[in-house]
Design a protein around this motif. Structure first.
Motif, mmCIF file in Angstrom:
data_model
loop_
_atom_site.group_PDB
_atom_site.id
_atom_site.type_symbol
_atom_site.label_atom_id
_atom_site.label_comp_id
_atom_site.label_asym_id
_atom_site.label_seq_id
_atom_site.Cartn_x
_atom_site.Cartn_y
_atom_site.Cartn_z
ATOM 1 N N ALA A 118 0.824 -1.210 0.000
ATOM 2 C CA ALA A 118 0.000 0.000 0.000
ATOM 3 C C ALA A 118 0.859 1.261 0.000
ATOM 4 O O ALA A 118 0.585 2.220 -0.753
ATOM 5 N N ILE A 119 1.888 1.290 0.830
ATOM 6 C CA ILE A 119 2.707 2.506 0.962
ATOM 7 C C ILE A 119 3.544 2.746 -0.289
ATOM 8 O O ILE A 119 3.631 3.873 -0.790
ATOM 9 N N THR A 120 4.173 1.701 -0.828
ATOM 10 C CA THR A 120 5.020 1.891 -2.009
ATOM 11 C C THR A 120 4.200 2.147 -3.275
ATOM 12 O O THR A 120 4.727 2.695 -4.252
ATOM 13 N N THR A 121 2.928 1.759 -3.261
ATOM 14 C CA THR A 121 2.092 1.927 -4.461
ATOM 15 C C THR A 121 1.257 3.192 -4.415
ATOM 16 O O THR A 121 1.150 3.922 -5.417
ATOM 17 N N PHE A 122 0.645 3.487 -3.271
ATOM 18 C CA PHE A 122 -0.309 4.600 -3.189
ATOM 19 C C PHE A 122 0.116 5.727 -2.243
ATOM 20 O O PHE A 122 -0.317 6.865 -2.418
#
Length: 499
Positions: free
Chosen positions: A315-319
């Protein structure tokens, strides 16, 4: 059972007919042994008899010695065959359980359980003599649920050895055992064990009722029972607790739970089972309370890491890159610069690879399994990073996830985490942190709706029970254990008197 008895019929007074019927029904199997004997009434008269047993299941040396040498001939002169059997039953046979047999169905059940059958010419009745040979794996330390401090004994595959270990730990006359046979083909012995003055009668009756409805041909392991009697069959969370440690079962019985032991497996079942119970280890009660509380809190932390770490990374690296410190964001970006896959595919590849390595290490021979898993993990991880297939950060994330999974004392809860982790990873890849929190809410709502034999699965957290918090997230010292868990509704709530 009555229909089967009528179908197979009663024993004949003719010994030869009975022996022929036994051999025919068992297919003239080589392990069926017939030992012919003569019961001498005086110097000129005797009665023919036979002892039938299964080679490998029975040990009848002591019984044969007493049968052939310990009776008084003068007392048998006026007896017929049935009276002689009654005399042997009450006077001669020194073995354990002896019972009358009149139907072939009952005879086969006892014979195939390791008993020996004594038949005499002229009697439509036989004697079943307990000569079971309990040669099996010796009592050893459990491999799955090992402890640093505590008892080193674990259950075996012999039901009576297991019940004896419980008897040695709980020397109370109110420790009751009810044994029934389940499985139309295997006829496996299943024991329901409880402490009569503590157990909740509603739970006990529910266990009896669910066991009585099982209609299956074979029971080879306790999971056959577990899947038949658990509350919600579509929940991934275990609603029955299984263990191979007698001290864990004894502690559960003392709290008012019901134990189910199955012949042929060292894993016993304990009901009702609660969510927090799967974070408790028997060693928690063999170490100081403060240390045990710290370790238990560590397990809850490990549960969260094993469940959520890959999802948060995706979630953090993508969004949500803005949530990371600038330096860390630059490092991650530089690592992922040559990786051709998005974070979700990268995580799936590493998780699936680790699951394959885990299963391979379990199936491999013990001498090479551990070394293969270690070498395989190191080599594949390093090679994948150098080849640019995954980033070094993803290897760290998967490693933390795997190690956290092994912290949990209950192996079946670890399987649940492995399943749900992939679902949360898909939610994180689709909706970011919003998807993760949505998944967590669904999991919590689902857990609050699960019951185990009528007891809420999340109790004593939901519904909240203040007095039961002394052994939930932390463990308080034993002087604080004044009452048994209220959510189990035991008959006797008081565990010890207040000082």
């Amino acid at each position: 059972m009555e229909e089967q008895k009528e179908k197979l019929g009663e024993l004949s007074p003719w010994l030869a007919d009975n022996l022929l019927r036994i051999k025919q029904e068992l297919g003239n199997s080589d392990d069926v042994v017939v030992r012919d004997i003569q019961i001498h009434l005086d110097s000129d008269r005797y009665i023919l008899g036979s002892v039938v047993y299964i080679d490998g299941l029975s040990n009848l040396n002591s019984m044969m010695d007493s049968l052939l040498s310990s009776y008084e001939k003068d007392q048998l002169k006026q007896y017929d065959s049935r009276q002689i059997l009654e005399y042997f039953k009450k006077t001669v046979i020194a073995s354990g359980a002896v019972r009358d047999v009149t139907h072939f169905e009952e005879l086969f059940d006892l014979l195939l359980s390791g008993n020996s059958i004594l038949m005499l010419e002229g009697s439509p009745q036989a004697l079943s003599i307990c000569t079971k040979d309990l040669t099996a794996r010796t009592v050893e330390e459990p491999n799955v649920q090992s402890v640093v401090r505590g008892p080193r004994e674990g259950f075996t595959e012999v039901l009576r050895w297991n019940t004896a270990m419980l008897r040695r730990k709980i020397k109370d006359r109110r420790l009751w055992m009810e044994t029934t046979s389940i499985g139309s083909v295997t006829k496996t012995d299943v024991s329901v064990i409880y402490i009569q003055n503590i157990v909740n009668e509603t739970v006990l009756q529910e266990v009896r009722q669910r066991l009585s409805t099982i209609d299956i041909d074979a029971i080879l392991e306790s999971n056959y029972i577990e899947e038949q009697i658990k509350d919600k069959r579509y929940t991934p969370f275990p609603t029955l607790f299984n263990t191979e440690r007698p001290d864990v079962i004894a502690a559960g019985l003392m709290e008012g739970r019901v134990a189910i032991l199955v012949d042929g497996t060292p894993f016993a079942l304990l009901v009702p089972a609660l969510f927090t119970q799967f974070f408790q280890s028997s060693e928690d009660y063999y170490q100081p309370a403060d240390f045990s509380s710290f370790i238990r809190l560590l397990r809850f932390l490990a549960f969260g890491l094993a469940l959520l770490t890959p999802s948060f990374y995706i979630a953090i690296t993508t969004f949500h890159q803005e949530m990371l410190p600038t330096t860390l964001l630059y490092n991650l970006a530089s690592q992922r610069e040559g990786v051709p896959f998005p974070a979700f595919i990268e995580a799936i590849m590493m998780e699936v690879t680790f699951e394959i390595l885990r299963e391979a290490s379990v199936r491999m021979p013990r001498t090479v399994g551990q070394s293969i898993s270690i070498v395989g993990t190191l080599v594949i991880g390093q090679a994948a990073v150098e080849a640019g297939l995954v980033s070094a950060a993803m290897v760290i994330v998967v490693s933390i996830t795997a190690i956290s999974n092994f912290v949990l004392p209950a192996f079946n809860l670890g399987i649940t985490i492995r399943i749900i982790r992939f679902m949360l990873m898909m939610l994180a890849a689709s909706f970011g942190l919003f998807g993760i929190f949505l998944g967590i809410i669904v999991i919590v709502v689902h857990l609050c709706g699960v019951t185990s034999f009528g007891v809420p699965y999340m109790s004593p957290l939901a519904p909240f029970q203040l007095t039961d918090q002394k052994d939930t997230l932390i463990r308080m010292s034993f002087p604080k254990f004044l009452t048994r868990p209220k959510m189990l509704h035991p008959k006797n709530l008081v565990r010890q008197k207040r000082k």
